[in-house]
Design a protein around this motif. Sequence first.
Motif, PDB file in Angstrom:
ATOM      1  N   UNK A  89      -0.532  61.344 -18.457  1.00  0.00           N
ATOM      2  CA  UNK A  89       0.603  60.443 -18.248  1.00  0.00           C
ATOM      3  C   UNK A  89       0.868  60.174 -16.773  1.00  0.00           C
ATOM      4  N   UNK A  90       0.317  61.007 -15.874  1.00  0.00           N
ATOM      5  CA  UNK A  90       0.540  60.834 -14.435  1.00  0.00           C
ATOM      6  C   UNK A  90      -0.548  59.993 -13.770  1.00  0.00           C
ATOM      7  N   UNK A  91      -1.513  59.499 -14.527  1.00  0.00           N
ATOM      8  CA  UNK A  91      -2.723  58.900 -13.954  1.00  0.00           C
ATOM      9  C   UNK A  91      -2.900  57.451 -14.402  1.00  0.00           C
ATOM     10  N   UNK A  92      -3.330  56.608 -13.463  1.00  0.00           N
ATOM     11  CA  UNK A  92      -3.755  55.238 -13.746  1.00  0.00           C
ATOM     12  C   UNK A  92      -5.225  55.113 -13.362  1.00  0.00           C
ATOM     13  N   UNK A  98     -15.064  53.170 -10.565  1.00  0.00           N
ATOM     14  CA  UNK A  98     -14.064  53.766 -11.441  1.00  0.00           C
ATOM     15  C   UNK A  98     -13.349  54.843 -10.637  1.00  0.00           C
ATOM     16  N   UNK A  99     -12.023  54.705 -10.512  1.00  0.00           N
ATOM     17  CA  UNK A  99     -11.239  55.673  -9.755  1.00  0.00           C
ATOM     18  C   UNK A  99      -9.914  55.927 -10.437  1.00  0.00           C
ATOM     19  N   UNK A 100      -9.023  56.619  -9.722  1.00  0.00           N
ATOM     20  CA  UNK A 100      -7.738  56.974 -10.328  1.00  0.00           C
ATOM     21  C   UNK A 100      -6.653  57.060  -9.264  1.00  0.00           C
ATOM     22  N   UNK A 101      -5.439  56.719  -9.675  1.00  0.00           N
ATOM     23  CA  UNK A 101      -4.206  56.927  -8.917  1.00  0.00           C
ATOM     24  C   UNK A 101      -3.352  57.895  -9.709  1.00  0.00           C
ATOM     25  N   UNK A 102      -2.858  58.946  -9.055  1.00  0.00           N
ATOM     26  CA  UNK A 102      -1.986  59.892  -9.731  1.00  0.00           C
ATOM     27  C   UNK A 102      -0.665  59.988  -8.975  1.00  0.00           C
ATOM     28  N   UNK A 103       0.442  59.935  -9.698  1.00  0.00           N
ATOM     29  CA  UNK A 103       1.763  59.983  -9.072  1.00  0.00           C
ATOM     30  C   UNK A 103       2.785  60.424 -10.099  1.00  0.00           C
TER      31      UNK A 103
END
Length: 489
Positions: free
Chosen positions: A174-177, A327-332
């Motif tokens: 749920x914290x990741x895009x 392919x990567x990720x943003x977490x917040x």
Amino acid sequence: MQERSSVAELAEVLRAEVNRYSPGEKLPSSRALVERFRASPVTVSRAVAQLAAEGLVVTRPGSGAFRAQPRTQARPPADTSWQEVSLNGDGGPEVVPRTVDASGLLVTLTPPPTGVVEFNGGYLHSALQPERALAAALARAGRRPGAWSRPPTDGLTELRAWFAQQIGPALTAADVLITAGGQSALATALRALAQPGAPVLVESPTYPGMLAAARAAGLRPVPVPMDTDGVRPELLAAAFRATGARVLVCQPLFQNPTGTVLADGRRAEVVRIAREAGAFVVEDDFARNLVHDDAGPLPAALAADDPDGVVVHVCSLTKATSPSFRVGALAARGPVLERLRAIQVVDSFFVPRPLQEAALELVGSPAWGRHLRSVSAELRSRRTAMVAALRRELPGLALPHIPAGGGYLWLRLPDSGAGADEAAMVAAALRAGVAIAPGRPYFSAEPPSPNVRLSFVAAAGPAEITEGVRRLSTAWEGVLDTPADRVRP
């Protein structure tokens, strides 16, 4: 029965049965579940992945699924209310023109002419890329049910859960895009966290692609000097006070271009300083999969222990695979996640589902671990070859730090007082048959000394690296117009 309902029904059954097993005990194999429930392997795989995303089971490639350890006592409720001030505060009285200067990026993205040794590239040489594993992953992904349908805008749950697990145990899917690589994630984060005209604190030197993205968003990069232990906390605190900035962008692990690692004693301090300033830390964790096999244990990501949502984490599979596998990720955590999500949807809708499915296939296969081990050994061998050649051929050029990860060496040239040697060196090197990156684009303000960055990831191997450094020595002789031994210390 539709695939989606089959997965949901099987996950519900397995969820009810998990408590029969002791923590750490192995669950039935995928083959046994396929036979018991008469479900397809894909259905079983996705049902187990759903339980893993919920923290009920732990999957280990090649070993199976195991009941997860009980969660430790929950932490006190996190406080992300400070973000409302940071996200909505005034960004400064002046609006900076949104100029776009991609020259620092193009130096590393443009292939050199045939016969020129590539010391300016930022991606793995084709000999290091897992081409067979990628091809197999793409083929399997293309056959997955629904692989060509529209994905969730945030990304596939299983892939988001995998990234969350890599970043740290405190994060969840749920914290990741899911993003289209690291550069896209950085651009999204900068636009989300700061208004046009606002200052953004950056390491000095730092990655030119981030500087270009910041300026394209109308932001004002403000340099914070580093030393061999990373960004200097006392200067960071002073920069926050002087500028009122609400964002720091940093690369705590194998920083580009210096290769430094933020020291253990500074990691919590950097986050604390940012938190007290009401600011975010954008953590660009681009090189974690580029560790050399002679490095010690790696520090955890800053985002791994950040209950208050100070850190916005950026990571990617691209650097460790192929420039085309974006392919990567943003977490917040906290309200900022919604802003990040909205900007990404406006910019790109979503990352193509076949790429996301292929990423799941790749990281879930035994080939992934083998590839990372191979790259780790190869990068150490290439770094060793380049360092040895530089010390032999160009002992007069300073090499402040030898990294244990990443793919670059940062050389300091003798200070001419005007920095002319840097441009002359780059031009002479190209004439001698080797492409290198000038240091100037890595600084957001006046550089303290002339520098060049040499990449050892893009060359064909140690032999080509040795030849490239020999050519570089010839170029340096031409710059000085004296024999090479005249520059020896």
